[in-house]
Design an enzyme around this catalytic site. Structure first.
Site, PDB file in Angstrom:
ATOM      1  N   PRO A 134       0.173  -1.255  -0.431  1.00  0.00           N
ATOM      2  CA  PRO A 134       0.164  -0.115  -0.138  1.00  0.00           C
ATOM      3  C   PRO A 134       1.085   1.166  -0.416  1.00  0.00           C
ATOM      4  O   PRO A 134      -0.144   2.407  -0.052  1.00  0.00           O
ATOM      5  CB  PRO A 134      -1.040   0.105   1.265  1.00  0.00           C
ATOM      6  CG  PRO A 134       0.184  -0.789   2.067  1.00  0.00           C
ATOM      7  CD  PRO A 134       0.850  -1.880   1.422  1.00  0.00           C
ATOM      8  N   THR A 165       0.821  -6.452   2.113  1.00  0.00           N
ATOM      9  CA  THR A 165       1.593  -6.168   3.609  1.00  0.00           C
ATOM     10  C   THR A 165       1.376  -5.156   4.721  1.00  0.00           C
ATOM     11  O   THR A 165       0.981  -3.866   4.393  1.00  0.00           O
ATOM     12  CB  THR A 165       2.722  -6.143   2.672  1.00  0.00           C
ATOM     13  OG1 THR A 165       2.956  -4.667   1.967  1.00  0.00           O
ATOM     14  CG2 THR A 165       2.800  -7.324   1.074  1.00  0.00           C
ATOM     15  N   GLY A 191       6.230  -1.858  -7.110  1.00  0.00           N
ATOM     16  CA  GLY A 191       7.507  -1.061  -7.374  1.00  0.00           C
ATOM     17  C   GLY A 191       8.402  -2.532  -7.726  1.00  0.00           C
ATOM     18  O   GLY A 191       7.956  -3.979  -7.771  1.00  0.00           O
ATOM     19  N   ASP A 192       9.012  -2.090  -8.507  1.00  0.00           N
ATOM     20  CA  ASP A 192      10.726  -3.387  -8.715  1.00  0.00           C
ATOM     21  C   ASP A 192      10.862  -3.767  -6.804  1.00  0.00           C
ATOM     22  O   ASP A 192      10.695  -5.089  -7.054  1.00  0.00           O
ATOM     23  CB  ASP A 192      11.829  -2.268  -9.078  1.00  0.00           C
ATOM     24  CG  ASP A 192      11.550  -2.143 -10.226  1.00  0.00           C
ATOM     25  OD1 ASP A 192      11.105  -2.570 -10.763  1.00  0.00           O
ATOM     26  OD2 ASP A 192      12.374  -1.316 -10.696  1.00  0.00           O
ATOM     27  N   GLU A 197      10.514  -8.575  -3.737  1.00  0.00           N
ATOM     28  CA  GLU A 197      10.545  -9.022  -2.272  1.00  0.00           C
ATOM     29  C   GLU A 197       9.817 -10.745  -2.750  1.00  0.00           C
ATOM     30  O   GLU A 197       9.751 -12.316  -1.978  1.00  0.00           O
ATOM     31  CB  GLU A 197       9.328  -8.548  -1.374  1.00  0.00           C
ATOM     32  CG  GLU A 197      10.237  -8.140  -0.105  1.00  0.00           C
ATOM     33  CD  GLU A 197       9.026  -7.691   0.542  1.00  0.00           C
ATOM     34  OE1 GLU A 197       8.047  -8.696   0.577  1.00  0.00           O
ATOM     35  OE2 GLU A 197       8.965  -6.859   1.221  1.00  0.00           O
ATOM     36  N   GLY A 234       5.010   0.705  -8.589  1.00  0.00           N
ATOM     37  CA  GLY A 234       5.756   1.371  -7.652  1.00  0.00           C
ATOM     38  C   GLY A 234       6.637   2.731  -8.544  1.00  0.00           C
ATOM     39  O   GLY A 234       6.095   3.964  -8.718  1.00  0.00           O
ATOM     40  N   SER A 235       7.780   3.227  -8.524  1.00  0.00           N
ATOM     41  CA  SER A 235       8.437   4.239  -8.130  1.00  0.00           C
ATOM     42  C   SER A 235       9.298   4.094  -9.916  1.00  0.00           C
ATOM     43  O   SER A 235       8.921   4.824 -10.475  1.00  0.00           O
ATOM     44  CB  SER A 235       9.504   4.506  -7.287  1.00  0.00           C
ATOM     45  OG  SER A 235       8.328   4.643  -6.246  1.00  0.00           O
ATOM     46  N   ASP A 483      18.243  -4.353  -7.775  1.00  0.00           N
ATOM     47  CA  ASP A 483      16.718  -3.812  -8.073  1.00  0.00           C
ATOM     48  C   ASP A 483      16.313  -3.193  -7.274  1.00  0.00           C
ATOM     49  O   ASP A 483      14.964  -3.563  -6.894  1.00  0.00           O
ATOM     50  CB  ASP A 483      15.908  -5.288  -8.003  1.00  0.00           C
ATOM     51  CG  ASP A 483      16.936  -6.135  -9.133  1.00  0.00           C
ATOM     52  OD1 ASP A 483      17.842  -5.756 -10.258  1.00  0.00           O
ATOM     53  OD2 ASP A 483      16.264  -7.535  -8.752  1.00  0.00           O
ATOM     54  N   GLU A 485      17.316  -2.437  -4.078  1.00  0.00           N
ATOM     55  CA  GLU A 485      17.358  -2.598  -2.490  1.00  0.00           C
ATOM     56  C   GLU A 485      18.865  -2.426  -2.492  1.00  0.00           C
ATOM     57  O   GLU A 485      19.515  -2.873  -3.183  1.00  0.00           O
ATOM     58  CB  GLU A 485      17.112  -4.355  -2.063  1.00  0.00           C
ATOM     59  CG  GLU A 485      16.095  -4.282  -2.327  1.00  0.00           C
ATOM     60  CD  GLU A 485      14.595  -3.461  -2.042  1.00  0.00           C
ATOM     61  OE1 GLU A 485      14.453  -3.853   0.022  1.00  0.00           O
ATOM     62  OE2 GLU A 485      13.774  -3.539  -2.233  1.00  0.00           O
TER      63      GLU A 485
HETATM   64  C1  LIG Z   1      20.216  14.084 -17.691  1.00  0.00           C
HETATM   65  C2  LIG Z   1      19.796  13.126 -16.988  1.00  0.00           C
HETATM   66  C3  LIG Z   1      19.465  11.730 -17.325  1.00  0.00           C
HETATM   67  C4  LIG Z   1      18.861  11.326 -16.504  1.00  0.00           C
HETATM   68  C5  LIG Z   1      19.096   9.867 -16.689  1.00  0.00           C
HETATM   69  C6  LIG Z   1      18.128   8.913 -15.639  1.00  0.00           C
HETATM   70  C7  LIG Z   1      17.530   7.379 -15.909  1.00  0.00           C
HETATM   71  C8  LIG Z   1      17.855   6.500 -15.026  1.00  0.00           C
HETATM   72  C9  LIG Z   1      17.894   4.810 -15.363  1.00  0.00           C
HETATM   73  C10 LIG Z   1      17.262   3.852 -14.684  1.00  0.00           C
HETATM   74  C11 LIG Z   1      16.904   2.255 -14.840  1.00  0.00           C
HETATM   75  C12 LIG Z   1      17.058   2.174 -13.526  1.00  0.00           C
HETATM   76  C13 LIG Z   1      16.673   0.904 -13.270  1.00  0.00           C
HETATM   77  C14 LIG Z   1      16.168   0.210 -11.944  1.00  0.00           C
HETATM   78  C15 LIG Z   1      16.403   0.176 -11.118  1.00  0.00           C
HETATM   79  C16 LIG Z   1      15.227   0.044 -10.008  1.00  0.00           C
HETATM   80  O1  LIG Z   1      15.314  -1.404  -9.734  1.00  0.00           O
HETATM   81  C17 LIG Z   1      15.148   0.713  -8.500  1.00  0.00           C
HETATM   82  C18 LIG Z   1      14.049   0.835  -7.749  1.00  0.00           C
HETATM   83  O2  LIG Z   1      12.908   0.875  -8.142  1.00  0.00           O
HETATM   84  P1  LIG Z   1      11.240   1.435  -7.126  1.00  0.00           P
HETATM   85  O3  LIG Z   1      11.309  -0.368  -6.396  1.00  0.00           O
HETATM   86  O4  LIG Z   1      10.229   0.453  -8.576  1.00  0.00           O
HETATM   87  O5  LIG Z   1      11.678   2.162  -6.842  1.00  0.00           O
HETATM   88  N1  LIG Z   1      15.224   2.369  -9.598  1.00  0.00           N
HETATM   89  C19 LIG Z   1      16.393   2.849  -8.797  1.00  0.00           C
HETATM   90  O6  LIG Z   1      17.200   2.946  -8.850  1.00  0.00           O
HETATM   91  C20 LIG Z   1      16.139   4.577  -9.060  1.00  0.00           C
HETATM   92  C21 LIG Z   1      17.094   5.009 -10.099  1.00  0.00           C
HETATM   93  C22 LIG Z   1      16.787   6.655 -10.233  1.00  0.00           C
HETATM   94  C23 LIG Z   1      17.676   7.543 -11.224  1.00  0.00           C
HETATM   95  C24 LIG Z   1      17.430   8.438 -11.019  1.00  0.00           C
HETATM   96  N1  LIG Z   2       3.343  -3.011   4.045  1.00  0.00           N
HETATM   97  C1  LIG Z   2       4.342  -1.885   3.408  1.00  0.00           C
HETATM   98  N2  LIG Z   2       5.016  -1.458   4.647  1.00  0.00           N
HETATM   99  C2  LIG Z   2       6.360  -0.551   4.278  1.00  0.00           C
HETATM  100  N3  LIG Z   2       7.272  -1.175   3.583  1.00  0.00           N
HETATM  101  C3  LIG Z   2       7.335  -2.217   2.980  1.00  0.00           C
HETATM  102  C4  LIG Z   2       5.327  -2.448   2.930  1.00  0.00           C
HETATM  103  N4  LIG Z   2       5.311  -3.298   1.815  1.00  0.00           N
HETATM  104  C5  LIG Z   2       6.255  -3.845   1.316  1.00  0.00           C
HETATM  105  N5  LIG Z   2       7.563  -2.810   1.539  1.00  0.00           N
HETATM  106  C6  LIG Z   2       8.304  -2.581   1.151  1.00  0.00           C
HETATM  107  O1  LIG Z   2       8.419  -1.246   0.414  1.00  0.00           O
HETATM  108  C7  LIG Z   2       9.880  -1.369  -0.746  1.00  0.00           C
HETATM  109  C8  LIG Z   2       9.285  -0.411  -1.690  1.00  0.00           C
HETATM  110  O2  LIG Z   2       8.097  -0.747  -2.379  1.00  0.00           O
HETATM  111  P1  LIG Z   2       8.011  -1.039  -3.613  1.00  0.00           P
HETATM  112  O3  LIG Z   2       6.426  -1.581  -3.817  1.00  0.00           O
HETATM  113  O4  LIG Z   2       9.490  -1.659  -4.922  1.00  0.00           O
HETATM  114  O5  LIG Z   2       7.426   1.376  -3.818  1.00  0.00           O
HETATM  115  P2  LIG Z   2       9.098   1.745  -4.629  1.00  0.00           P
HETATM  116  O6  LIG Z   2       8.958   1.489  -6.103  1.00  0.00           O
HETATM  117  O7  LIG Z   2       8.001   3.069  -4.472  1.00  0.00           O
HETATM  118  O8  LIG Z   2      10.177   1.646  -4.372  1.00  0.00           O
HETATM  119  C9  LIG Z   2      10.408  -2.640  -0.892  1.00  0.00           C
HETATM  120  O9  LIG Z   2      11.461  -3.189  -0.608  1.00  0.00           O
HETATM  121  C10 LIG Z   2       8.846  -3.145   0.335  1.00  0.00           C
HETATM  122  O10 LIG Z   2       9.874  -4.729   0.985  1.00  0.00           O
END
Ligand SMILES: CCCCCCCCCCCCC/C=C/[C@@H](O)[C@H](COP(=O)(O)O)NC(=O)CCCCC
Ligand SMILES: Nc1ncnc2c1ncn2[C@@H]1O[C@H](COP(=O)(O)OP(=O)(O)O)[C@@H](O)[C@H]1O
Ligand SMILES: [Ca+2]
Length: 518
Positions: A134, A165, A191-192, A197, A234-235, A483, A485
């Site tokens: 959430p 969760t 998200g990722d 997880e 996710g993000s 990924d 983490e």
């Molecule tokens: C002139 C500016 C150029 C900016 C280039 C940005 C390119 C970004 C490429 C990002 C690749 C990301 C690969 C994936 C990473 C994700 O696993 C990780 C976690 O995702 P989530 O759990 O959904 O949040 N995300 C990141 O590590 C964020 C990287 C952001 C970089 C700006």
């Molecule tokens: N209920 C919860 N409270 C706090 N953290 C959580 C919960 N459920 C999952 N998470 C953790 O949140 C982290 C980020 O989750 P994710 O869905 O990838 O979102 P985001 O893309 O914004 O990072 C994961 O590492 C996961 O283990």
């Protein structure tokens, strides 16, 4: 043949079934005149049975019955076919078409035949286990699932046990305890990090059940039987984006419903013979590790945290000294610098396995690096539509290892800009890329034994290196972004496990023409 001409759909269509080799096709044709041997027309659309979501008898209401042509005819009967329709930019939508006729028996026969055809599609899930984070992304996971996914699952008669969760690792831990036999797949809404997880829970559970020790870096891991579906909430949503082509919850739900399968490689990460994590997308040291470490403190800011941390990390311009040793992937087809992306489809593209006469030869590279990125897949995401390694293959047992050596800020910016456009990201003197099966990294500076790098972190951030504005400021250690983490050990040993996991996805389809979408 037996139904030709029997059904009219709206103003323009007849429903005709005909067999094409092994596949049935559903084709609406122009209603009048009804051609004896219909030929494709602009009004023709073809839906493979594998992309029919469901078929339902349609209730005829008074309005329909008393309107227009039906008044003069016998009571009409109708059924509705719900199917996958392709929209722009890899999006899928649920569309429907209703077919009418005056014979009840014929109508029922059609419904029956279609249902029997759908029953034969055994790849489709019937009962799923769903985990919703959430707090992922914009904190919309629950709403996205309830409003966009549940109506589609109901339509497709898919039932689900849903767990929202309550804390980090909830999904992973529960997968070790739950009776997973009764499910046809696991879905994660998030998200990722959330996907990570779920995959740790599923891979870990499978290894435990099969008696495989995850701490042994040489162990052959056992493939997981259950497929994972990702509803992006996710993000970054990189895994979803790179395997479906878009981060869109409805599209992902439809891939789950029709039972798509996509195999993917998983890398195991060890430190001193101790298992740390699995990685499926980006394993990044230096730039992406630093962004993640900084952005985790800014989680409350939401999605913008990555932009702020990205900007700050870029200005900090830190490089890290160490040694990378890797085993080139001789068994794979293609190279990281191929022009055409190779992530379409799920085929495992491997050359013949190594013969006994072929020796494995490790290569060793020492230096100062701004970033070390290992991409198991393209890592495409909305920020980088082609990804960090556009030609990385999802399921060939290899990872693309990208080494970005110490360079000026301007050059590093030029490299980052290439993440966002079509130009060759590897066409720089300070960037090298290798397709590898295994690699190891050792920092010049030994890790803090407790893996506690907090103090170092405090020193590292918030300072823009004024001593060396043009070049890099060398710091002892970064952290790995696995990924999304954080890993606290910088010295790691990585091995790619070919096709360890299956997703409810099909890879990125060639874009259909505009006419096909209109
Ligand atoms: C002139 C500016 C150029 C900016 C280039 C940005 C390119 C970004 C490429 C990002 C690749 C990301 C690969 C994936 C990473 C994700 O696993 C990780 C976690 O995702 P989530 O759990 O959904 O949040 N995300 C990141 O590590 C964020 C990287 C952001 C970089 C700006
Ligand atoms: N209920 C919860 N409270 C706090 N953290 C959580 C919960 N459920 C999952 N998470 C953790 O949140 C982290 C980020 O989750 P994710 O869905 O990838 O979102 P985001 O893309 O914004 O990072 C994961 O590492 C996961 O283990
Ligand atoms: Ca791969």
């Amino acid at each position: 043949e037996w139904a030709r001409g029997a059904f009219a759909s709206g103003k323009r269509s007849l429903l005709i079934f005909h067999r094409q080799e092994s596949e049935w096709e559903l084709e609406p044709f122009p209603a009048r005149p009804c051609p004896a041997t219909p030929s494709p027309s602009p009004n023709t659309c073809s839906v493979p049975v594998s992309e029919i979501i469901t078929v339902e008898e349609t209730e005829i209401d008074e309005k329909h019955y008393h309107s227009g042509k039906w008044q003069k005819m016998a009571k009409p009967y109708a059924f509705t076919v719900y199917y996958v329709k392709r929209a722009r930019r890899h999006r899928w939508r649920c569309s429907h078409v209703t077919f009418w006729c005056t014979e009840e028996g014929l109508c029922n026969q059609w419904i029956q035949t279609l249902k029997e055809l759908l029953e034969k599609l055994t790849c489709r899930p019937k009962h799923l286990l769903v985990y919703i984070n959430p707090f992922g992304g914009k904190r919309q996971g629950k709403r996205i699932y309830e409003q966009k996914v549940v109506p589609l699952f109901n339509l497709a008669s898919i039932t689900a046990d849903v767990i929202v969760t309550e804390h980090a690792n909830h999904a992973k831990d529960s997968l070790f305890e739950i009776n997973i036999e009764k499910y046809d797949g696991v879905v994660c809404v998030g998200g990722d990090g959330m996907f990570s997880e779920v995959l740790h829970g599923l891979i870990g559970r499978t290894q435990r059940d099969c008696g495989v020790d995850q701490n042994n870096p040489k162990a052959s891991l056992v493939q997981c039987n259950l497929r994972i579906g990702i509803i992006p909430a996710g993000s970054t949503d990189c895994v979803c984006y790179a395997t479906v082509g878009v981060n869109d919850p409805v599209t992902s739900a439809l891939h789950i419903i029709i039972g798509d399968s996509l195999a993917m490689d998983v890398s195991s990460v060890h430190h001193n013979n101790t298992f740390l994590k699995y990685s499926v997308s980006l394993l990044g040291y230096g730039f992406y590790g630093d962004i993640l470490r900084d952005s985790e403190k800014k989680r409350w800011m939401g999605l913008i945290r990555y932009d702020l941390s990205g900007f700050k990390t870029f200005l900090s311009h830190h490089c890290y000294e160490g040694t990378v040793a890797f085993l080139p992937a001789q068994h794979t087809v293609g190279s990281p610098r191929d022009k055409k992306s190779s992530f379409h489809g799920a085929e495992c593209r491997q050359k013949k396995r190594l013969g006994s006469e072929e020796v494995e030869e490790w290569k060793v590279i020492q230096g100062k690096f701004l970033a070390i990125n290992a991409a198991n897949m393209s890592c495409a995401c909305p920020r980088s539509p082609k990804g960090l390694s556009p030609a990385a293959h999802l399921a060939d047992g290899s990872s693309d290892l990208i080494l970005v050596r110490k360079c000026s800020r301007l050059n590093f910016l030029r490299y980052l800009i290439r993440h966002t456009n079509q130009d060759d990201q590897f066409d720089f003197a300070f960037v090298e890329v290798y397709r590898v099966r295994k690699f190891q990294f050792t920092s010049k500076h030994v890790d803090d034994e407790d893996g506690d790098l907090k103090d170092l972190g405090k020193k590292r951030f918030g300072q823009i290196c004024s001593d060396h504005p043009a070049c890099c400021c060398s710091l002892p250690n970064s952290t790995w972004n696995c990924d999304g983490e954080i890993l606290n050990n910088s010295a790691i040993e990585v091995r790619v496990h070919c096709q360890l996991l299956q997703l409810f996805a099909r890879g990125i389809e060639e874009t259909p023409t505009q006419e096909a979408l209109s």
